[in-house]
Design a protein around this motif. Structure first.
Motif, PDB file in Angstrom:
ATOM      1  N   GLY A  10       0.850  -1.196   0.000  1.00  0.00           N
ATOM      2  CA  GLY A  10       0.000   0.000   0.000  1.00  0.00           C
ATOM      3  C   GLY A  10       0.879   1.237   0.000  1.00  0.00           C
ATOM      4  O   GLY A  10       2.103   1.133  -0.065  1.00  0.00           O
ATOM      5  N   GLU A  14       3.056  -2.663   4.017  1.00  0.00           N
ATOM      6  CA  GLU A  14       3.204  -3.853   3.170  1.00  0.00           C
ATOM      7  C   GLU A  14       2.522  -5.029   3.846  1.00  0.00           C
ATOM      8  O   GLU A  14       2.403  -5.076   5.076  1.00  0.00           O
ATOM      9  CB  GLU A  14       4.688  -4.202   2.985  1.00  0.00           C
ATOM     10  CG  GLU A  14       5.374  -3.372   1.924  1.00  0.00           C
ATOM     11  CD  GLU A  14       5.819  -2.023   2.447  1.00  0.00           C
ATOM     12  OE1 GLU A  14       6.385  -1.981   3.558  1.00  0.00           O
ATOM     13  OE2 GLU A  14       5.579  -1.007   1.755  1.00  0.00           O
ATOM     14  N   LEU A  23      -0.822 -13.962   7.607  1.00  0.00           N
ATOM     15  CA  LEU A  23      -0.183 -12.836   6.919  1.00  0.00           C
ATOM     16  C   LEU A  23       0.616 -12.021   7.917  1.00  0.00           C
ATOM     17  O   LEU A  23       0.335 -12.039   9.119  1.00  0.00           O
ATOM     18  CB  LEU A  23      -1.254 -11.906   6.317  1.00  0.00           C
ATOM     19  CG  LEU A  23      -2.237 -12.497   5.318  1.00  0.00           C
ATOM     20  CD1 LEU A  23      -3.258 -11.424   4.936  1.00  0.00           C
ATOM     21  CD2 LEU A  23      -1.502 -13.000   4.089  1.00  0.00           C
ATOM     22  N   HIS A  67      -8.746 -10.259  13.042  1.00  0.00           N
ATOM     23  CA  HIS A  67      -7.692 -11.058  12.414  1.00  0.00           C
ATOM     24  C   HIS A  67      -6.378 -11.087  13.191  1.00  0.00           C
ATOM     25  O   HIS A  67      -5.465 -11.829  12.814  1.00  0.00           O
ATOM     26  CB  HIS A  67      -7.471 -10.588  10.977  1.00  0.00           C
ATOM     27  CG  HIS A  67      -6.712  -9.299  10.845  1.00  0.00           C
ATOM     28  ND1 HIS A  67      -6.162  -8.898   9.643  1.00  0.00           N
ATOM     29  CD2 HIS A  67      -6.419  -8.325  11.731  1.00  0.00           C
ATOM     30  CE1 HIS A  67      -5.554  -7.736   9.823  1.00  0.00           C
ATOM     31  NE2 HIS A  67      -5.697  -7.368  11.060  1.00  0.00           N
ATOM     32  N   MET A  85     -11.370 -11.425   1.960  1.00  0.00           N
ATOM     33  CA  MET A  85     -11.818 -10.070   2.276  1.00  0.00           C
ATOM     34  C   MET A  85     -13.136  -9.738   1.573  1.00  0.00           C
ATOM     35  O   MET A  85     -13.347 -10.103   0.411  1.00  0.00           O
ATOM     36  CB  MET A  85     -10.750  -9.054   1.865  1.00  0.00           C
ATOM     37  CG  MET A  85      -9.419  -9.235   2.608  1.00  0.00           C
ATOM     38  SD  MET A  85      -9.577  -9.056   4.395  1.00  0.00           S
ATOM     39  CE  MET A  85      -9.792  -7.286   4.528  1.00  0.00           C
ATOM     40  N   ALA A 201     -10.587  -6.823  10.009  1.00  0.00           N
ATOM     41  CA  ALA A 201      -9.228  -7.040   9.511  1.00  0.00           C
ATOM     42  C   ALA A 201      -8.520  -5.699   9.342  1.00  0.00           C
ATOM     43  O   ALA A 201      -8.985  -4.668   9.822  1.00  0.00           O
ATOM     44  CB  ALA A 201      -9.270  -7.816   8.196  1.00  0.00           C
TER      45      ALA A 201
END
Ligand code: PZK
Length: 285
Positions: A10, A14, A23, A67, A85, A201
């Protein structure tokens, strides 16, 4: 041993894949204003945002699961559950500002919500409203109405997401106001796990995903100063910058003043000294 595979980058953070289920989100110290990332970072900004997100996730997990799995010792990285998402951002607005004010002035409505006549810029709304948006091609958000959001997400998933978003907004706005900060609006991203559970999230109730205004001096009828970015905006515009890439480099006093505002937002909202967070990020959990 977790290999990091860059999944997405983004403007200011990251996201890496650790494995099929997890993630790693890493928040940088980059700052954007008027949609342009500036060449000068704000030291610890990524830590402030990561710490605030983790603080809100920990305090709202009974309202909606989220999350967050772990917070890194560096204070800027979090391990998260990998979700499917939802294709919309769920924005909750308690006050009339930004695109909401623009749309209201033109039509008397925001995303299909008919509002009372005669509201002023920055005025508190009778009740918070949900104004979903989709990510349009050039990264810009496109406001949609709730019927379209339900079509895109599935009616049940959207209904769960919007109820969770409003509940977290109400909790956070009340908490923030008690500490001298108006939470004008905030954007949530939600996803669904393997078992069909809707979860919060991304980041939660940070200055990058929200409008924070100082309660001291709040007055409807005009735009409000940003709690965190106002020095940067004022300084950039005073240089005559035309708001296109590249942005100006920031002088030291604007950097230190802006860092102080981020740290102040963290300390007011969490009630925790920022130095304690730096020594042990898990104090926010
Ligand atoms: C996810 N983004 C946006 C965030 C970027 C881009 N828990 C999750 N599961 C699956 N996908 C995502 C998340 C989260 N959060 C979020 N893209 C994918 C994003 C940060 C940096 F570059």
């Amino acid at each position: 041993m977790s290999e990091r595979v860059l999944l997405a980058s983004g403007k200011v953070r990251e996201i890496y894949a650790l494995d099929d289920d997890r993630l790693l989100l890493v928040a940088s110290d980059r700052i954007s204003t008027f949609d342009v990332v500036l060449p000068t970072p704000i030291p610890d900004k990524g830590r402030v945002l990561t710490g605030l997100s983790a603080f809100w996730f920990a305090r709202t997990s009974e309202i909606v699961p989220n999350h967050l799995l772990d917070l890194g010792d560096d204070g800027r990285s979090t391990v998260c559950r990998r979700l499917e998402m939802l294709p919309v951002e769920v924005v909750v607005r308690g006050y009339l500002s930004g695109s909401g004010w623009v749309d209201y002035r033109a039509t008397g409505e925001i995303c299909g919500h008919v509002l009372p006549a005669g509201l002023r810029e920055s005025e508190r709304l009778p009740e918070p409203i949900v104004t979903p948006a989709t990510k349009a091609a050039e990264g810009h958000d496109l406001n949609i109405d709730e019927a379209e959001a339900a079509d895109l997400c599935g009616a049940d998933h959207y209904a769960e997401a919007r109820e969770a978003a409003v509940a977290v907004y109400r909790f956070a706005a009340r908490h923030a106001e008690e500490r001298g900060i108006v939470l004008a609006d905030t954007k949530f991203e939600l996803g669904v796990d393997r078992d069909g559970r809707v979860m919060l999230a991304d980041e939660a109730v940070t200055p990058d995903s929200s409008r924070f205004w100082p309660l001291d001096g709040y007055a409807p009828g005009r735009p409000q100063p940003s709690f965190d970015k106002q020095f940067v905006r004022d300084w950039c515009l005073a240089t005559g910058w035309d708001r296109t890439y590249p942005g100006p480099e920031l002088p030291d006093d604007v950097v230190s003043g802006t860092r102080a505002r981020y740290v102040e937002a963290f300390e007011r909202l969490t009630g925790i000294e920022f130095d304690r967070y730096l020594a042990d990020p898990k104090v926010v959990l």
